[in-house]
Design an enzyme around this catalytic site. Structure first.
Site, PDB file in Angstrom:
ATOM      1  N   GLU A  44      14.032  16.505  28.227  1.00 52.01           N
ATOM      2  CA  GLU A  44      14.452  17.840  27.769  1.00 52.01           C
ATOM      3  C   GLU A  44      15.003  17.734  26.354  1.00 52.01           C
ATOM      4  OE1 GLU A  44      15.706  21.410  26.855  1.00 52.01           O
ATOM      5  OE2 GLU A  44      14.511  21.083  28.674  1.00 52.01           O
ATOM      6  N   ARG A 118      18.941  33.468  36.197  1.00 55.96           N
ATOM      7  CA  ARG A 118      18.144  32.314  35.793  1.00 55.96           C
ATOM      8  C   ARG A 118      18.987  31.033  35.775  1.00 55.96           C
ATOM      9  NH1 ARG A 118      13.303  31.698  33.163  1.00 55.96           N
ATOM     10  NH2 ARG A 118      13.129  33.953  33.026  1.00 55.96           N
ATOM     11  N   TYR A 230      19.730  44.873  38.998  1.00 58.69           N
ATOM     12  CA  TYR A 230      19.992  44.374  40.347  1.00 58.69           C
ATOM     13  C   TYR A 230      21.201  43.440  40.303  1.00 58.69           C
ATOM     14  CZ  TYR A 230      16.797  40.960  38.220  1.00 58.69           C
ATOM     15  OH  TYR A 230      16.162  40.116  37.347  1.00 58.69           O
ATOM     16  N   ASP A 307       5.157  28.848  31.388  1.00 59.07           N
ATOM     17  CA  ASP A 307       5.046  29.620  30.150  1.00 59.07           C
ATOM     18  C   ASP A 307       4.275  28.889  29.061  1.00 59.07           C
ATOM     19  OD1 ASP A 307       6.432  31.708  31.247  1.00 59.07           O
ATOM     20  OD2 ASP A 307       8.298  31.342  30.174  1.00 59.07           O
TER      21      ASP A 307
END
Length: 406
Positions: A44, A118, A230, A307
């Site tokens: 990462e 997320r 939400y 993505d």
């Protein structure tokens, strides 16, 4: 930094699978690959887990994968299971229809429909992966190059704070997002493009919004804009996302928001929704960019996922879901010890591409329908009011009914 010229299959590949990117797709891929027997290294670029973003929706197709990799219980505890999608007119404030979720979808598909922040999803996946003995994390690693030569492992070069380093791998999975560095190493790859839509996101305490908004997912349809909201964080907070058709003039793909100017977009909306939009003290905005999923996803022993391969508009709420599905199919194709990782990755691409492109097209179509105005909006609302909710809901069965390979 381009790909090697050779596409020759090595005599025998060994070593870990390297996953570039510790987002939702990358973490799910690491868990799915470890489940079938691979050692996995997750590299990462951020120096630590980057828990960013806002809420997202996980339909049953994604939840089946999360259950398979052992992460669903942790995610369910941090998420919320809405009873329905309540669709309303932004102009009048009147209900258009209410599509069942909750127990209805559990009964039909054997898995829940969850909404979750997320960061909570990413943290649950990371915590699950971090406990797995065959998954290793290396943070602060920025992709700088790739070598894919025959009779040798794939070599990826990284830049770190202490200089360059190499990682040798059995195969490389590019899960490094819409602005993927690894996508640029695939000949003929698709470029990320601005969609003409901007997302404004805010999270507030649930105590600051009306109680009747805390049981369902809300969808407000307006001219050239729509609103979704939400509960998240186990219903403690409330996620609000406004999606607007407009130009992007910022120098970066995200930015701060002038609250007064933002609220002017909604001057003709119903008082109830304008009051809700006035609750957050601050908003953040993102340019919505996409990647055409019909372009190439693989080259040699490199494959894209999520993505990086097919960044899509959020109007079908399937961006995370498609990345999660990718991970399950990838793991089912790329078996440990295979003599042909190149062929395995091509099979993965072939199995995924048609479905992903169809989902992308559905998202584009939904965006157009949501933003209709005048007589076309009146006709849309009339059809939705008159149609049985179960029939409207069944239009998504081909997405929600998908299950991962065993």
């Amino acid at each position: 930094m381009g790909p090697s010229k050779t596409m020759t299959e090595p005599a025998r590949s060994t070593g870990p699978v390297l996953v570039a990117g510790a987002g939702i797709g990358g973490l799910t891929a690491a868990l799915a690959l470890a489940r079938v027997g691979h050692k996995v290294i997750v590299a990462e670029r951020s120096p630590e887990l980057a828990e960013v973003g806002a809420g997202l929706q996980l339909s049953p197709n994604a939840c089946h994968v999360l259950e398979q990799i052992g992460a669903l219980d942790a995610i369910h505890g941090a998420g919320f299971e809405p009873e329905a999608v309540r669709i309303r007119s932004a102009r009048s404030g009147e209900d258009i229809t209410r599509l069942p979720l909750g127990s209805s979808l559990r009964k039909r598909f054997g898995a829940p429909y969850l909404v979750v922040h997320r960061a909570d999803l990413q943290r649950a996946l990371f915590d699950t992966a971090n406990k797995h003995p065959e998954i290793e994390f290396r943070f602060g690693h920025k992709v700088a190059g790739l070598e894919d030569e025959p009779d040798a492992p794939v070599r990826v070069r990284f830049e770190t704070t202490s200089g360059s380093t190499n990682i040798d791998a059995f195969a490389v999975i590019g899960a490094d997002g819409v602005w993927s560095a690894l996508r640029g190493m695939i000949p003929g790859h698709s470029e990320a493009r601005f969609s003409g839509r901007t997302a404004y996101r805010a999270t507030v305490s649930s105590s600051r919004v009306p109680d009747d908004l805390l049981t369902d997912t809300g969808l407000w349809l307006g001219n050239d804009a729509h609103l979704v909201h939400y509960p998240v964080h186990g219903s403690k907070d409330f996620n609000i996302v406004a999606l607007i058709e407009e130009d992007w003039t910022e120098k970066t793909w995200s930015g701060s928001v002038d609250r007064a100017s933002f609220l002017q977009h909604f001057g003709r909306w119903a008082p109830e929704v304008k009051a809700l939009l006035s609750v957050p003290d601050t908003w953040l905005k993102w340019a919505l960019c996409g990647v055409d999923g019909s372009g190439p996803w693989t080259h040699g022993r490199l494959a894209l996922l999520g993505d990086a391969a097919h960044g899509m508009l959020p109007f079908a709420a399937q961006g995370a879901g498609m990345a999660i599905e990718d991970a399950a199919v990838l793991a089912s194709c790329l078996k440990p010890g295979t003599d042909s990782p190149v062929a395995a990755l091509k099979t993965y691409e072939a199995k995924r591409k048609d479905r992903v492109v169809k989902v992308q097209q559905t998202a584009v179509s939904n965006g157009k329908i949501y933003h209709l105005s005048g007589p076309m909006a009146f006709a849309r609302d009339t059809v939705m009011r008159l149609a049985p909710p179960a029939r409207l809901s069944s239009r998504m069965d081909w997405i929600y009914g998908w299950k991962p390979p065993a």
